[in-house]
Design an enzyme around this catalytic site. Structure first.
Site, PDB file in Angstrom:
ATOM      1  N   HIS A   1      43.319  36.075  41.104  1.00 22.71           N
ATOM      2  CA  HIS A   1      42.719  35.176  40.120  1.00 22.71           C
ATOM      3  C   HIS A   1      41.383  35.707  39.635  1.00 22.71           C
ATOM      4  O   HIS A   1      40.824  36.621  40.175  1.00 22.71           O
ATOM      5  CB  HIS A   1      42.542  33.788  40.744  1.00 22.71           C
ATOM      6  CG  HIS A   1      43.722  33.415  41.552  1.00 22.71           C
ATOM      7  ND1 HIS A   1      44.894  32.967  41.003  1.00 22.71           N
ATOM      8  CD2 HIS A   1      43.937  33.477  42.885  1.00 22.71           C
ATOM      9  CE1 HIS A   1      45.769  32.768  41.953  1.00 22.71           C
ATOM     10  NE2 HIS A   1      45.221  33.069  43.099  1.00 22.71           N
TER      11      HIS A   1
ATOM     12  N   GLU B   1      37.486  34.607  37.305  1.00 22.45           N
ATOM     13  CA  GLU B   1      36.539  33.608  36.794  1.00 22.45           C
ATOM     14  C   GLU B   1      36.558  33.619  35.278  1.00 22.45           C
ATOM     15  O   GLU B   1      37.124  34.531  34.669  1.00 22.45           O
ATOM     16  CB  GLU B   1      35.148  33.986  37.356  1.00 22.45           C
ATOM     17  CG  GLU B   1      34.125  32.918  37.240  1.00 22.45           C
ATOM     18  CD  GLU B   1      33.343  33.074  35.982  1.00 22.45           C
ATOM     19  OE1 GLU B   1      32.676  32.113  35.613  1.00 22.45           O
ATOM     20  OE2 GLU B   1      33.406  34.133  35.358  1.00 22.45           O
TER      21      GLU B   1
ATOM     22  N   CYS C   1      33.337  29.158  25.444  1.00 27.31           N
ATOM     23  CA  CYS C   1      34.137  29.353  26.662  1.00 27.31           C
ATOM     24  C   CYS C   1      35.488  28.648  26.534  1.00 27.31           C
ATOM     25  O   CYS C   1      36.496  29.113  27.064  1.00 27.31           O
ATOM     26  CB  CYS C   1      33.395  28.819  27.877  1.00 27.31           C
ATOM     27  SG  CYS C   1      31.882  29.714  28.238  1.00 27.31           S
TER      28      CYS C   1
END
Length: 199
Positions: free
Chosen positions: A66, A68, A100
């Protein structure tokens, strides 16, 4: 589950989490655990993000590596259908960086778990709405008080327009101010220096 640090961004940390999903697992997740990890990562940026708040984000997808939020572009297809945990609502406007929320939409995340709504009126609820409009499941308010304490100064500035001031002083046992700071207080790299310096 294994957790490893893979770098750090200007707003917080970047993390990879490997969760081995076993056959028969209910798929239950501990949102609080991942949100606390977000806050832990964000704290690594103390003193380095002004005027922006510190933010941590963890991407979780069982059985795969995974990344960020700042690493979503590097994660590529791995992030698709994953869950992102982020301590502060993702922005949905152009400032010093692109939104974002758009990065998360393009990554085709399945779910975003948010610690708290951004108190900045330019952002407040717009990031959440953008994610929901894109069909992403959004949960808000996980470990909210912890996330608020993380960016106490930023919240104060957004709500009052005034700087957040910390005063340090010493008192004698009978309540008189002292000019003695104590052993090691002025040492380079001591506790108070760490509060103001980049990690």
């Amino acid at each position: 589950m294994s957790i490893s640090q893979i770098g750090s961004g200007k707003h917080g940390g970047v993390v990879m989490i490997s969760c081995g999903a076993k056959e028969g697992d209910s798929g239950d997740k501990d949102d609080g655990f991942y949100m606390r990890r977000c806050v832990e990562l964000a704290r690594k940026a103390i003193g380095c993000t002004s005027p922006s708040p510190m933010v941590g984000c963890v991407i979780v997808k069982a059985g795969q590596p995974h990344a960020e939020v700042f690493a979503l572009r590097d994660a590529g297809d791995v992030a698709e259908n994953a869950t992102a945990y982020v301590s502060l609502e993702p922005c949905n406007h152009y400032g010093r960086t692109p939104p974002c929320s758009e990065v998360m939409v393009k990554a085709k995340l399945k779910e975003v778990v948010i610690g708290m709504i951004d108190p900045n009126p330019i952002v407040a609820t717009r990031g959440v709405q953008r994610l929901r409009d894109a069909g992403i499941d959004v949960v808000v308010g996980v470990e909210e008080e912890l996330c608020k304490r993380l960016i106490e100064a930023f919240i104060h500035k957004m709500l009052t327009g005034k700087p957040f001031v910390t005063l340090r002083y010493s008192l004698s046992i009978n309540g008189h101010p002292l000019n003695q700071l104590g052993e090691g207080v002025t040492d380079s790299g001591g506790y108070h220096s760490q509060q103001m310096a980049c990690p």
